[in-house]
Scaffold this motif. Structure first.
Motif, PDB file in Angstrom:
ATOM      1  N   VAL A   1       0.863  -1.181   0.000  1.00  0.00           N
ATOM      2  CA  VAL A   1       0.000   0.000   0.000  1.00  0.00           C
ATOM      3  C   VAL A   1       0.899   1.230   0.000  1.00  0.00           C
ATOM      4  O   VAL A   1       1.823   1.319   0.817  1.00  0.00           O
ATOM      5  N   VAL A   2       0.631   2.145  -0.932  1.00  0.00           N
ATOM      6  CA  VAL A   2       1.384   3.404  -0.990  1.00  0.00           C
ATOM      7  C   VAL A   2       0.370   4.525  -0.790  1.00  0.00           C
ATOM      8  O   VAL A   2      -0.570   4.660  -1.577  1.00  0.00           O
ATOM      9  N   ALA A   3       0.554   5.331   0.255  1.00  0.00           N
ATOM     10  CA  ALA A   3      -0.436   6.360   0.569  1.00  0.00           C
ATOM     11  C   ALA A   3       0.251   7.612   1.081  1.00  0.00           C
ATOM     12  O   ALA A   3       1.262   7.536   1.793  1.00  0.00           O
ATOM     13  N   GLY A   4      -0.294   8.756   0.679  1.00  0.00           N
ATOM     14  CA  GLY A   4       0.170  10.015   1.240  1.00  0.00           C
ATOM     15  C   GLY A   4       1.333  10.644   0.504  1.00  0.00           C
ATOM     16  O   GLY A   4       1.877  11.650   0.955  1.00  0.00           O
ATOM     17  N   LEU A   5       1.700  10.093  -0.641  1.00  0.00           N
ATOM     18  CA  LEU A   5       2.840  10.627  -1.396  1.00  0.00           C
ATOM     19  C   LEU A   5       2.399  11.434  -2.608  1.00  0.00           C
ATOM     20  O   LEU A   5       3.216  11.792  -3.457  1.00  0.00           O
ATOM     21  N   GLY A   6       1.098  11.696  -2.727  1.00  0.00           N
ATOM     22  CA  GLY A   6       0.602  12.416  -3.894  1.00  0.00           C
ATOM     23  C   GLY A   6       0.834  11.602  -5.164  1.00  0.00           C
ATOM     24  O   GLY A   6       0.870  10.365  -5.142  1.00  0.00           O
ATOM     25  N   VAL A   7       1.014  12.330  -6.265  1.00  0.00           N
ATOM     26  CA  VAL A   7       1.195  11.674  -7.567  1.00  0.00           C
ATOM     27  C   VAL A   7       2.433  10.774  -7.566  1.00  0.00           C
ATOM     28  O   VAL A   7       2.456   9.726  -8.222  1.00  0.00           O
ATOM     29  N   ASP A   8       3.467  11.163  -6.834  1.00  0.00           N
ATOM     30  CA  ASP A   8       4.691  10.342  -6.761  1.00  0.00           C
ATOM     31  C   ASP A   8       4.419   8.945  -6.236  1.00  0.00           C
ATOM     32  O   ASP A   8       5.189   8.011  -6.485  1.00  0.00           O
ATOM     33  N   GLY A   9       3.319   8.790  -5.500  1.00  0.00           N
ATOM     34  CA  GLY A   9       2.962   7.468  -4.988  1.00  0.00           C
ATOM     35  C   GLY A   9       2.751   6.459  -6.109  1.00  0.00           C
ATOM     36  O   GLY A   9       3.010   5.265  -5.941  1.00  0.00           O
ATOM     37  N   TYR A  10       2.302   6.953  -7.262  1.00  0.00           N
ATOM     38  CA  TYR A  10       2.110   6.039  -8.397  1.00  0.00           C
ATOM     39  C   TYR A  10       3.461   5.536  -8.913  1.00  0.00           C
ATOM     40  O   TYR A  10       3.578   4.400  -9.359  1.00  0.00           O
ATOM     41  N   ARG A  11       4.474   6.405  -8.865  1.00  0.00           N
ATOM     42  CA  ARG A  11       5.818   5.968  -9.280  1.00  0.00           C
ATOM     43  C   ARG A  11       6.312   4.882  -8.319  1.00  0.00           C
ATOM     44  O   ARG A  11       6.812   3.832  -8.760  1.00  0.00           O
ATOM     45  N   VAL A  12       6.134   5.126  -7.028  1.00  0.00           N
ATOM     46  CA  VAL A  12       6.557   4.133  -6.029  1.00  0.00           C
ATOM     47  C   VAL A  12       5.791   2.820  -6.242  1.00  0.00           C
ATOM     48  O   VAL A  12       6.372   1.728  -6.181  1.00  0.00           O
ATOM     49  N   ALA A  13       4.495   2.925  -6.525  1.00  0.00           N
ATOM     50  CA  ALA A  13       3.684   1.712  -6.743  1.00  0.00           C
ATOM     51  C   ALA A  13       4.176   0.945  -7.975  1.00  0.00           C
ATOM     52  O   ALA A  13       4.261  -0.293  -7.956  1.00  0.00           O
ATOM     53  N   LEU A  14       4.520   1.681  -9.043  1.00  0.00           N
ATOM     54  CA  LEU A  14       5.021   1.011 -10.254  1.00  0.00           C
ATOM     55  C   LEU A  14       6.384   0.377  -9.995  1.00  0.00           C
ATOM     56  O   LEU A  14       6.669  -0.725 -10.493  1.00  0.00           O
ATOM     57  N   GLU A  15       7.224   1.052  -9.201  1.00  0.00           N
ATOM     58  CA  GLU A  15       8.519   0.453  -8.830  1.00  0.00           C
ATOM     59  C   GLU A  15       8.289  -0.837  -8.055  1.00  0.00           C
ATOM     60  O   GLU A  15       9.013  -1.828  -8.238  1.00  0.00           O
TER      61      GLU A  15
END
Ligand code: DQA
Length: 147
Positions: free
Chosen positions: A125-139
């Motif tokens: 779960v990636v939360a609270g990182l704004g749009v950058d959270g999608y980059r973290v999720a894809l990584e």
């Protein structure tokens, strides 16, 4: 060869950039989609970004992802908090599922946001990182599918 990955966004996320920017930021959904595709390309992922305000449409996409064993990055938005149909659809996924939220629902004042039907099925779960959270999720997806 690039691995297909679906980024699926639920209700009201089509209004990103205009919707409560103090919470969700100023990036539009089109800009988010473009960034996800670029981040994916860097990671060897062929990212397709979709958004719907219709729960059945999301269920169809999740069912298709289950059939094709496609990894999914999912922001189910408000459905996260109460849709048992989304819970059941996520349960059928076999490839990695990563849950993402722009805000951190667990830290928001509305108690209904503190429950997620997605988390029990998510590898991360990636939360609270704004749009950058999608980059973290894809990584995270890239790491999980590489073994
Ligand atoms: C959201 C958080 C949810 O609580 C909310 O209903 C949304 C967006 C987020 O990305 O922060 O629509 O999923």
């Amino acid at each position: 060869m690039s691995v297909p990955v679906l980024v699926l966004n639920g209700p009201n996320l089509g209004r990103l950039g205009r919707r409560q920017p103090e919470i969700y930021g100023t990036t539009t959904h089109d800009e988010l989609a473009e960034r996800c595709r670029a981040w994916g390309a860097d990671l060897g992922l062929d990212v397709e970004v979709r958004q719907t305000n219709h729960e059945g449409v999301l269920l169809d996409w999740l069912n298709d992802a289950a059939d094709a064993a496609t990894p999914v990055v999912l922001n189910a938005a408000a459905w996260t908090h109460y849709s048992w149909a989304v819970y059941d659809a996520c349960a059928q996924l076999t490839a990695p599922l990563v849950e993402v939220h722009l805000s951190d629902p667990s830290q928001r004042p509305e108690v209904f946001r503190h429950t997620s039907v997605v988390t029990p099925h998510a590898a991360d779960v990636v939360a609270g990182l704004g749009v950058d959270g999608y980059r973290v999720a894809l990584e995270t997806v890239a790491r999980l599918i590489s073994g």
